[in-house]
Design a protein around this motif. Sequence first.
Motif, PDB file in Angstrom:
ATOM      1  N   SER A 189     -11.134   2.213 -12.160  1.00  0.00           N
ATOM      2  CA  SER A 189     -11.761   0.892 -12.194  1.00  0.00           C
ATOM      3  C   SER A 189     -11.492   0.085 -10.932  1.00  0.00           C
ATOM      4  CB  SER A 189     -11.262   0.120 -13.413  1.00  0.00           C
ATOM      5  OG  SER A 189      -9.841   0.054 -13.400  1.00  0.00           O
ATOM      6  N   VAL A 190     -10.311   0.221 -10.379  1.00  0.00           N
ATOM      7  CA  VAL A 190      -9.916  -0.565  -9.206  1.00  0.00           C
ATOM      8  C   VAL A 190      -9.100   0.322  -8.282  1.00  0.00           C
ATOM      9  CG1 VAL A 190      -8.581  -2.565  -8.413  1.00  0.00           C
ATOM     10  CG2 VAL A 190      -9.833  -2.698 -10.563  1.00  0.00           C
ATOM     11  N   ARG A 191      -9.307   0.119  -6.987  1.00  0.00           N
ATOM     12  CA  ARG A 191      -8.500   0.803  -5.968  1.00  0.00           C
ATOM     13  C   ARG A 191      -7.930  -0.265  -5.038  1.00  0.00           C
ATOM     14  NH1 ARG A 191     -10.295   5.944  -3.601  1.00  0.00           N
ATOM     15  NH2 ARG A 191     -10.739   4.714  -1.773  1.00  0.00           N
ATOM     16  N   THR A 192      -6.636  -0.188  -4.771  1.00  0.00           N
ATOM     17  CA  THR A 192      -5.979  -1.144  -3.889  1.00  0.00           C
ATOM     18  C   THR A 192      -5.297  -0.361  -2.775  1.00  0.00           C
ATOM     19  OG1 THR A 192      -5.588  -2.613  -5.760  1.00  0.00           O
ATOM     20  CG2 THR A 192      -4.249  -2.980  -3.798  1.00  0.00           C
ATOM     21  N   PRO A 193      -5.628  -0.657  -1.509  1.00  0.00           N
ATOM     22  CA  PRO A 193      -5.024   0.106  -0.403  1.00  0.00           C
ATOM     23  C   PRO A 193      -3.498   0.014  -0.365  1.00  0.00           C
ATOM     24  CG  PRO A 193      -6.871  -1.199   0.386  1.00  0.00           C
ATOM     25  CD  PRO A 193      -6.619  -1.620  -1.023  1.00  0.00           C
ATOM     26  N   ALA A 194      -2.929  -1.172  -0.623  1.00  0.00           N
ATOM     27  CA  ALA A 194      -1.476  -1.326  -0.565  1.00  0.00           C
ATOM     28  C   ALA A 194      -1.049  -2.552  -1.349  1.00  0.00           C
ATOM     29  CB  ALA A 194      -1.014  -1.450   0.877  1.00  0.00           C
ATOM     30  N   THR A 195       0.145  -2.481  -1.947  1.00  0.00           N
ATOM     31  CA  THR A 195       0.727  -3.600  -2.691  1.00  0.00           C
ATOM     32  C   THR A 195       2.202  -3.298  -2.907  1.00  0.00           C
ATOM     33  OG1 THR A 195       0.420  -5.037  -4.618  1.00  0.00           O
ATOM     34  CG2 THR A 195       0.210  -2.681  -5.010  1.00  0.00           C
ATOM     35  N   THR A 196       2.860  -4.083  -3.723  1.00  0.00           N
ATOM     36  CA  THR A 196       4.247  -3.829  -4.103  1.00  0.00           C
ATOM     37  C   THR A 196       4.244  -3.363  -5.552  1.00  0.00           C
ATOM     38  OG1 THR A 196       5.049  -5.525  -2.592  1.00  0.00           O
ATOM     39  CG2 THR A 196       6.549  -4.824  -4.336  1.00  0.00           C
ATOM     40  N   GLY A 197       4.896  -2.235  -5.810  1.00  0.00           N
ATOM     41  CA  GLY A 197       4.955  -1.691  -7.163  1.00  0.00           C
ATOM     42  C   GLY A 197       5.852  -2.518  -8.060  1.00  0.00           C
ATOM     43  N   SER A 198       5.785  -2.258  -9.361  1.00  0.00           N
ATOM     44  CA  SER A 198       6.607  -2.996 -10.319  1.00  0.00           C
ATOM     45  C   SER A 198       8.098  -2.725 -10.106  1.00  0.00           C
ATOM     46  CB  SER A 198       6.209  -2.635 -11.755  1.00  0.00           C
ATOM     47  OG  SER A 198       6.324  -1.239 -11.960  1.00  0.00           O
ATOM     48  N   ASP A 199       8.416  -1.665  -9.360  1.00  0.00           N
ATOM     49  CA  ASP A 199       9.816  -1.371  -9.041  1.00  0.00           C
ATOM     50  C   ASP A 199      10.254  -2.017  -7.731  1.00  0.00           C
ATOM     51  OD1 ASP A 199       8.362   0.201  -7.287  1.00  0.00           O
ATOM     52  OD2 ASP A 199       9.169   2.103  -7.994  1.00  0.00           O
ATOM     53  N   GLY A 200       9.356  -2.832  -7.127  1.00  0.00           N
ATOM     54  CA  GLY A 200       9.711  -3.526  -5.886  1.00  0.00           C
ATOM     55  C   GLY A 200       9.485  -2.713  -4.622  1.00  0.00           C
ATOM     56  N   VAL A 201       8.961  -1.500  -4.759  1.00  0.00           N
ATOM     57  CA  VAL A 201       8.731  -0.604  -3.620  1.00  0.00           C
ATOM     58  C   VAL A 201       7.321  -0.829  -3.071  1.00  0.00           C
ATOM     59  CG1 VAL A 201       8.527   1.833  -2.952  1.00  0.00           C
ATOM     60  CG2 VAL A 201      10.346   1.110  -4.496  1.00  0.00           C
ATOM     61  N   ALA A 202       7.184  -0.833  -1.739  1.00  0.00           N
ATOM     62  CA  ALA A 202       5.862  -0.931  -1.110  1.00  0.00           C
ATOM     63  C   ALA A 202       5.105   0.369  -1.395  1.00  0.00           C
ATOM     64  CB  ALA A 202       5.998  -1.151   0.384  1.00  0.00           C
ATOM     65  N   VAL A 203       3.929   0.238  -2.026  1.00  0.00           N
ATOM     66  CA  VAL A 203       3.128   1.407  -2.373  1.00  0.00           C
ATOM     67  C   VAL A 203       1.746   1.294  -1.750  1.00  0.00           C
ATOM     68  CG1 VAL A 203       4.349   1.929  -4.521  1.00  0.00           C
ATOM     69  CG2 VAL A 203       2.397   0.381  -4.586  1.00  0.00           C
ATOM     70  N   GLU A 204       1.084   2.440  -1.625  1.00  0.00           N
ATOM     71  CA  GLU A 204      -0.277   2.493  -1.085  1.00  0.00           C
ATOM     72  C   GLU A 204      -1.103   3.454  -1.917  1.00  0.00           C
ATOM     73  OE1 GLU A 204       0.023   3.943   2.947  1.00  0.00           O
ATOM     74  OE2 GLU A 204       1.016   5.786   2.322  1.00  0.00           O
ATOM     75  N   HIS A 205      -2.415   3.464  -1.634  1.00  0.00           N
ATOM     76  CA  HIS A 205      -3.338   4.364  -2.327  1.00  0.00           C
ATOM     77  C   HIS A 205      -3.247   4.171  -3.842  1.00  0.00           C
ATOM     78  CE1 HIS A 205      -2.496   6.854   1.458  1.00  0.00           C
ATOM     79  NE2 HIS A 205      -3.640   6.210   1.644  1.00  0.00           N
ATOM     80  N   VAL A 206      -3.300   2.934  -4.293  1.00  0.00           N
ATOM     81  CA  VAL A 206      -3.150   2.617  -5.713  1.00  0.00           C
ATOM     82  C   VAL A 206      -4.512   2.768  -6.397  1.00  0.00           C
ATOM     83  CG1 VAL A 206      -2.300   0.931  -7.379  1.00  0.00           C
ATOM     84  CG2 VAL A 206      -1.356   0.968  -5.049  1.00  0.00           C
ATOM     85  N   VAL A 207      -4.562   3.645  -7.405  1.00  0.00           N
ATOM     86  CA  VAL A 207      -5.799   3.966  -8.112  1.00  0.00           C
ATOM     87  C   VAL A 207      -5.573   3.676  -9.600  1.00  0.00           C
ATOM     88  CG1 VAL A 207      -7.421   5.825  -8.647  1.00  0.00           C
ATOM     89  CG2 VAL A 207      -6.350   5.735  -6.388  1.00  0.00           C
ATOM     90  N   TYR A 208      -6.123   2.547 -10.070  1.00  0.00           N
ATOM     91  CA  TYR A 208      -5.957   2.115 -11.464  1.00  0.00           C
ATOM     92  C   TYR A 208      -7.019   2.760 -12.349  1.00  0.00           C
ATOM     93  CZ  TYR A 208      -3.176  -1.677  -9.409  1.00  0.00           C
ATOM     94  OH  TYR A 208      -2.240  -2.398  -8.723  1.00  0.00           O
ATOM     95  N   PHE A 209      -6.580   3.220 -13.556  1.00  0.00           N
ATOM     96  CA  PHE A 209      -7.579   3.802 -14.454  1.00  0.00           C
ATOM     97  C   PHE A 209      -7.467   3.345 -15.904  1.00  0.00           C
ATOM     98  CE2 PHE A 209      -4.129   6.868 -14.222  1.00  0.00           C
ATOM     99  CZ  PHE A 209      -3.954   7.303 -15.530  1.00  0.00           C
ATOM    100  N   THR A 210      -6.393   2.672 -16.312  1.00  0.00           N
ATOM    101  CA  THR A 210      -6.326   2.140 -17.674  1.00  0.00           C
ATOM    102  C   THR A 210      -5.189   1.127 -17.795  1.00  0.00           C
ATOM    103  OG1 THR A 210      -6.369   2.718 -20.042  1.00  0.00           O
ATOM    104  CG2 THR A 210      -4.802   3.914 -18.660  1.00  0.00           C
ATOM    105  N   VAL A 211      -5.115   0.501 -18.958  1.00  0.00           N
ATOM    106  CA  VAL A 211      -4.034  -0.431 -19.304  1.00  0.00           C
ATOM    107  C   VAL A 211      -3.536  -0.034 -20.680  1.00  0.00           C
ATOM    108  CG1 VAL A 211      -3.450  -2.841 -19.798  1.00  0.00           C
ATOM    109  CG2 VAL A 211      -5.067  -2.311 -17.974  1.00  0.00           C
ATOM    110  N   LYS A 212      -2.214  -0.018 -20.862  1.00  0.00           N
ATOM    111  CA  LYS A 212      -1.646   0.276 -22.177  1.00  0.00           C
ATOM    112  C   LYS A 212      -0.566  -0.756 -22.459  1.00  0.00           C
ATOM    113  CE  LYS A 212       0.554   3.810 -24.997  1.00  0.00           C
ATOM    114  NZ  LYS A 212       1.129   5.159 -25.004  1.00  0.00           N
ATOM    115  N   SER A 213      -0.686  -1.449 -23.572  1.00  0.00           N
ATOM    116  CA  SER A 213       0.278  -2.488 -23.973  1.00  0.00           C
ATOM    117  C   SER A 213       0.492  -3.510 -22.866  1.00  0.00           C
ATOM    118  CB  SER A 213       1.617  -1.846 -24.364  1.00  0.00           C
ATOM    119  OG  SER A 213       1.442  -0.909 -25.397  1.00  0.00           O
TER     120      SER A 213
END
Length: 191
Positions: free
Chosen positions: A116-140
């Motif tokens: 549904s969404v693609r984000t080139p780069a962001t900060t993960g929920s663990d505080g680590v800089a991440v890239e190539h983020v490919v979202y496909f669902t939500v649970k809880s």
Amino acid sequence: MPVPALRIPSWVWVSGLTAGAIVGVGFLALEADNGVHPHPTAAASPKPTATPKQSVSPEAAPSTPGLPAKSGTGRRIVYSLSEDRVWLVDADDQSRRTFVVWPGTVDPAPGTYTISVRTPATTGSDGVAVEHVVYFTVKSGINIAFSNAVDGSSPPPAPAGTQTGGIRLHKEDGTALWAFGATETKVRVVE
């Protein structure tokens, strides 16, 4: 006559400990440079994690794990929860690439989703800089997405009770999934 005790000045001890620490850090840096990735321990995470392996292209290794049963048809990304493995599958149902991943603490339910969404780069929920983020669902209320750390590291163990939906990949696998997984690409999650 007793032999007097040898007295070693404190600066010698400090110098020795410092030299040992430098050698240890150098060794770890060398291991990281050679592609050795530490992985979280099963005790630190509610779900056991796989020991990541090098990426395997089907042409390079005849022993590449085959696609799981009931993994759908057509061009898609297949994610096996029990194997912590992903396959990139072409329209002719041939696996183009497969690799092991580090799952988050929240697994998506088995089923078929679309990116549904693609984000080139962001900060993960663990505080680590991440890239190539490919979202496909939500649970809880937790976003489930594939990503890789910008520095290529494995995710740190999640603190007890922490809910994370990031499925972390090796850097080269993150790049391949990003190139393969355009918006609306199907993601098939199987047990």
